[in-house]
Design a protein around this motif. Structure first.
Motif, short mmCIF file in Angstrom:
data_model
loop_
_atom_site.label_atom_id
_atom_site.label_comp_id
_atom_site.label_asym_id
_atom_site.label_seq_id
_atom_site.Cartn_x
_atom_site.Cartn_y
_atom_site.Cartn_z
N SER A 153 -12.85 -13.01 -74.04
CA SER A 153 -13.55 -13.57 -72.87
C SER A 153 -14.89 -14.18 -73.25
CB SER A 153 -13.78 -12.49 -71.81
OG SER A 153 -12.57 -11.96 -71.39
N ILE A 170 -9.86 -26.22 -67.51
CA ILE A 170 -9.57 -25.54 -66.24
C ILE A 170 -8.12 -25.03 -66.26
CG2 ILE A 170 -9.28 -25.88 -63.72
CD1 ILE A 170 -11.71 -27.79 -63.90
N ILE A 203 -7.99 -21.90 -68.52
CA ILE A 203 -8.52 -20.70 -67.84
C ILE A 203 -7.54 -20.20 -66.79
CG2 ILE A 203 -10.32 -19.91 -66.24
CD1 ILE A 203 -12.26 -21.81 -67.74
N THR A 204 -7.03 -21.12 -65.98
CA THR A 204 -6.12 -20.73 -64.90
C THR A 204 -4.84 -20.12 -65.46
OG1 THR A 204 -7.01 -22.59 -63.65
CG2 THR A 204 -5.03 -21.58 -62.77
N ARG A 246 -5.55 -16.61 -66.72
CA ARG A 246 -5.68 -15.63 -65.65
C ARG A 246 -4.31 -15.30 -65.04
NH1 ARG A 246 -8.20 -12.38 -66.85
NH2 ARG A 246 -7.49 -11.39 -64.98
N PHE A 247 -3.51 -16.35 -64.85
CA PHE A 247 -2.19 -16.14 -64.22
C PHE A 247 -1.23 -15.37 -65.14
CE2 PHE A 247 -1.49 -18.25 -60.07
CZ PHE A 247 -2.79 -18.65 -59.85
N ALA A 299 -1.70 -12.65 -66.50
CA ALA A 299 -1.75 -11.22 -66.15
C ALA A 299 -0.88 -10.90 -64.94
CB ALA A 299 -3.19 -10.81 -65.89
N TYR A 300 -0.50 -11.92 -64.18
CA TYR A 300 0.23 -11.68 -62.93
C TYR A 300 1.67 -12.20 -62.95
CZ TYR A 300 -4.45 -10.77 -61.17
OH TYR A 300 -5.72 -10.26 -61.00
N THR A 301 2.01 -12.98 -63.97
CA THR A 301 3.31 -13.65 -63.91
C THR A 301 4.31 -13.19 -64.98
OG1 THR A 301 2.37 -15.43 -65.22
CG2 THR A 301 2.42 -15.77 -62.85
N SER A 344 -9.47 -17.16 -61.38
CA SER A 344 -9.61 -18.37 -62.21
C SER A 344 -10.90 -19.11 -61.84
CB SER A 344 -8.41 -19.30 -62.00
OG SER A 344 -7.22 -18.63 -62.31
N PHE A 356 -13.93 -17.39 -63.25
CA PHE A 356 -14.18 -17.63 -64.68
C PHE A 356 -14.66 -19.07 -64.92
CE2 PHE A 356 -13.41 -17.97 -69.26
CZ PHE A 356 -13.96 -16.77 -69.68
N ILE A 402 -20.26 -10.93 -68.51
CA ILE A 402 -18.86 -11.13 -68.89
C ILE A 402 -18.25 -9.80 -69.35
CG2 ILE A 402 -17.28 -12.29 -70.50
CD1 ILE A 402 -19.12 -14.67 -70.57
#
Lengths: 163, 169
Positions: free
Chosen positions: A31, A141, A144-145, A148-149, A151-153, B29, B32, B149
């Motif tokens: 991170s 972008i 990053i997206t 993050r996703f 962790a959920y998909t 998202s 961040f 962070i």
């Protein structure tokens, strides 16, 4: 899936996954390095796209070493996370989207770096470069997206736990 | 307190959005992205204060800071969305409290910068070192944002034992 399961049972994978300090440190490093790399890319991308034109582009070259050091940290910590949960990432298409977006964004950064090295002190980005800078910002972008996703998909966390 | 926050979340539609299929990861998202905006603008300015990229005039680099403020506002908005949707998960979490502490220090540090050092710092020409006070302020600022962070990661992945945090006793 069997290969993943076998790998998940290696001492190294178990250590990364089950040692709270190893996993947390790797994730935090990932991170921090992402924050610094994307941050520096945002500064360069915005400048190339036309924001804050009073910033001399050549001055930003001093951020290259820090940028590439952090990019290396992203790679190493990413490998660490992959060792911990190989099936979770490698069976998820979003992982490949993140990898592609990140790689192209870094290649664009490298392209800008080379372009700036070949220019004089007073340089003005061409419209083509401005467009590429915007593409680079969009790619970050997406990176990053997708990250993050992830962790959920995921549809499998550990292949060794599948019945 | 928890009830009030939940009521706010439900009455404003935040709760519904955050509990939809993709509400939570979308907010994460954006959170961040906001943080990267802060690092890319305020953080880069801090690095210049600390002595990196001296060829870049501080005054010019300071023009990126409003975008950092936009990133900060994005993070405050998404942070409120997390907090009001699951207040029990955040209010008593030492990692959240530490994160807020670092944000507070960063805020006070920034106010101190603008009250005492900003004018002299903006006048620093390219290739010159920023004043000593500005260098210290830059170091504190960047440290705080990097600590934010780290604490952000601590919230969901590793909750330190409560005895580390005497104010939680």
């Amino acid at each position: 899936m069997e290969t993943f399961a076998r790998f998940e049972n290696t001492p190294l994978s178990i250590w990364f996954r089950e040692s709270g300090v190893a996993f947390f440190s790797t994730l935090t490093l990932h991170s921090l390095a992402m924050g610094l790399v994307v941050g520096i890319n945002i500064a360069l991308g915005l400048r190339l796209a036309g924001f804050a034109r009073s910033i001399p582009l050549q001055g930003l070259r001093h951020f290259y070493p820090l940028h590439w050091f952090c990019a290396l940290l992203i790679l190493l910590s990413g490998i660490g996370l992959l060792i911990a949960y190989p099936a979770k990432a490698l069976t998820n298409p979003l992982f490949y989207l993140k990898l592609c977006a990140l790689s192209v964004a870094l290649l664009l950064y490298r392209y800008f770096q080379n372009w700036m090295a070949s220019q004089d002190d007073e340089i003005n980005p061409t419209p083509h470069l401005r467009r590429l800078a915007i593409i680079m910002l969009v790619l970050w972008i997406i990176t990053i997206t997708a990250g993050r996703f992830l962790a959920y998909t995921h549809w499998v966390l550990l292949a060794s736990h599948l019945s | 307190m928890i009830k009030t926050l939940l009521e706010f979340s439900q009455s404003t539609g935040i709760y519904g959005f955050m509990n939809s299929a993709w509400g939570w990861p979308i907010a994460e998202s954006l959170h961040f992205v906001g943080l990267c905006l802060i690092i890319g603008t305020v953080g880069v300015f801090d690095l210049r204060l600390m002595g990196l990229a001296k060829a870049t005039p501080l005054k010019a680099l300071h023009r990126l800071v409003p975008l950092g403020v936009a990133g900060y506002l994005l993070n405050v908005t998404t942070g409120i969305m997390f907090l009001t949707t699951a207040p029990d998960q955040y209010l008593f979490n030492p990692a959240v409290q530490t994160k807020l502490l670092f944000m507070l220090i960063a805020g006070i540090n920034m106010l101190f910068f603008y009250a005492t050092t900003a004018t002299a710092t903006r006048a620093t020409p390219a290739l010159a070192q920023a004043p000593l006070r500005a260098r210290v302020i830059g170091t504190i600022s960047l440290t705080c944002w990097l600590a934010v962070i780290v604490c952000g990661r601590l919230i969901t992945y590793y909750r330190p034992p409560y005895h580390w945090y005497f104010w939680c006793q």
